[in-house]
Motif scaffolding. Sequence first.
Motif, PDB file in Angstrom:
ATOM      1  N   ARG A  20       0.731  -1.182  -0.110  1.00 26.68           N
ATOM      2  CA  ARG A  20       0.017   0.224   0.070  1.00 26.68           C
ATOM      3  C   ARG A  20       0.692   1.349  -0.130  1.00 26.68           C
ATOM      4  N   TYR A  21       2.083   1.247   0.449  1.00 24.89           N
ATOM      5  CA  TYR A  21       2.963   2.474   0.908  1.00 24.89           C
ATOM      6  C   TYR A  21       3.342   2.555  -0.753  1.00 24.89           C
ATOM      7  N   ILE A  22       3.743   1.776  -1.541  1.00 22.63           N
ATOM      8  CA  ILE A  22       4.137   2.051  -2.963  1.00 22.63           C
ATOM      9  C   ILE A  22       3.161   2.635  -3.716  1.00 22.63           C
ATOM     10  N   VAL A  23       1.674   2.045  -3.462  1.00 24.17           N
ATOM     11  CA  VAL A  23       0.767   2.513  -4.157  1.00 24.17           C
ATOM     12  C   VAL A  23       0.662   3.996  -3.916  1.00 24.17           C
ATOM     13  N   LYS A  24       0.740   4.348  -2.615  1.00 19.93           N
ATOM     14  CA  LYS A  24       0.362   5.701  -2.157  1.00 19.93           C
ATOM     15  C   LYS A  24       1.562   6.645  -3.023  1.00 19.93           C
ATOM     16  N   LEU A  25       2.777   6.126  -2.854  1.00 26.12           N
ATOM     17  CA  LEU A  25       3.939   7.177  -3.593  1.00 26.12           C
ATOM     18  C   LEU A  25       3.579   7.150  -5.071  1.00 26.12           C
TER      19      LEU A  25
END
Length: 638
Positions: free
Chosen positions: A554-559
């Motif tokens: 999810r962090y990669i998707v947010k970035l």
Amino acid sequence: MPSSNPPRRQPSSPVVRTQSPAVGTLTPQAVNAPVFVPKFAAAAQAATTVPSGTFGTASTEAKVPSPPPQTTETAHSEIPTFVPEQQGYSVDQNGYEEQAEAYPEGEYAGSQEYTYQPEYDDYEYQVDQAGNAMQTMGLSTDPNYYHESGMGYPHDYESNMLVDSAYYHQAPVFMRQPLNYLLYTPYMPPELIRNPINTHFVPPSAELRQILQERSETTRGVAPLGLGLPEELQGYHTLVPLEPSLPGIERKKFGNWYSTVYRAIRMSDGIPHALRRIENFRLTNQAAFAPVEIWSQIQHPAIVPIREAFTTKAFDDNSLVVSYAYYPNARTLFDVHMKPKPPPPFPQTTYYGRHHQPQQQQQTVPERTLWSYIIQIASAIKKVHERGLAVRMIDVTKILVTGQNRVKISSCGIFDILMFGAPQQDIAYFQQEDLQKFGKLVFALCTNNMSAANQANLQKSVDSMKKFYSLDVQAFALYLCSKIPKTIDSVLEMLRPRILQEHDEALMATDRLEHELMGELENARLVRLMCKLGFINERPEFARDPRWSETGDRYIVKLFRDYVFHQVDENGNPVLDLSHVLTCLNKLDAGTDERIMLVARDEQSCLVVSYKDIKQCIANAFDDLLKSTTAIQSSRYK
């Protein structure tokens, strides 16, 4: 008396922020700047002698007094504020609020002096900021950007209105304007348009998309207030009248009854339908609805399908309502070809100093279009007669033009309900009547006269047809109007040479529509990607983990979301680049191996990943949400 308004200054281009904004102050150069006096104001003072006792100078020579020395602290409060055409108006510029002096009428125009204010030079007009955003997104604000063959809306109307709003601080007036459909389908050069050929049944690509947008807007329209329409009608709601309400003597009649057509949404499927209401009709036998079942089984491209029929008292009377399929923006043959057109706005022209009033030419239907109408109507009659019925609705006010050169016979089956149980002729008589009405329809379209086929006007009508149409049209119309017995098969035999051309045009239209559909194939893939991003990003607590959306995939998707939508330049200004968004989403949908660098918001860490990796992260995160939702739903049904 010359106008005292200063010359309008065009707004400058939007200023790009290069550093943090500071508190606005006046420089010493601005304090000691000379007083600005418009040329026409000085000329007015020179030409006009102001009587003594009024505010102003009495000399014929305009004198510009020098401003007294002022300090920085008191300069702004002593400079008069420029307020165009308003008195006593409080304005706010750069954080200061001032009150303009109210002058008596007649003294303000000839004696007001305007002081140069340097803070206007760097003022960022709101309209320019909007224009800058449009240019960044690739939307041109040039009024000549759209093709001159568009809807004909005045392109410079909105730009002038926005510029005026930057000077005149008036309350906004929200008026519904017609949608500029060219914003949805911008004009493209002919060499870039997919198959721009204007075929017989399908218009060019740009015009076709515009027509579909107009139909979509019409379908979602609502009726004005105060019409007294029922909120619900036998499973239909949101009634909208499709005909203008005229005085009682001019209302349209359906046989001996008044009739009104509405558009309504059926509750069972949410699809709009056309409801024809016959007023003050009392049904005496329930078996009168039996023909509706037969008519509902007739499916033909030139016949408006019938859905159902019922009686109601929702209009405070006994009304018969028949439901048909709805075709947005459809018009009758009378409205399209025979209704008098309004004269042009400037009909007079001048030739060598003499006024010339152009004569209005007769409205004629092109012969190719006329043959297309004839073939479609004849085919519909053939279909109805084969089922042992009669159309009885072959009239210019009952045949709809639903598209380019496409017609459909409407209101079929109503006479079978209205005349049920009454003594009448056999079906063969009404079928012969259909063919005679068909001939009268051809004469009416050719001569623009609904009574052209009457015995008294027949010879004159034939002479008029010779000027615009071939002998085949004349012979066909005379054959239909003759009293010799005839069948629809004999009529189609006369049309046999023309039917092949109509068949070829129909196949070409099918190819054109398939080609247009290929351009819209899978056009919702990017929308599905954005929906998945919305489900995943910034999600509140999930699976009892408050940091679920900030860790792992999810962090990669947010970035990646920040990389696509939250781009900024070196000065911190937002970058609104629509092409960047579409390019990134298309690469993500394809899952390419191209690598990009994702930087955290605190700029303390970065990740180098490929679009393929990001696509897999989105799929994993969405699957986690989907599994939880599926488990909850399955537990509810246990």
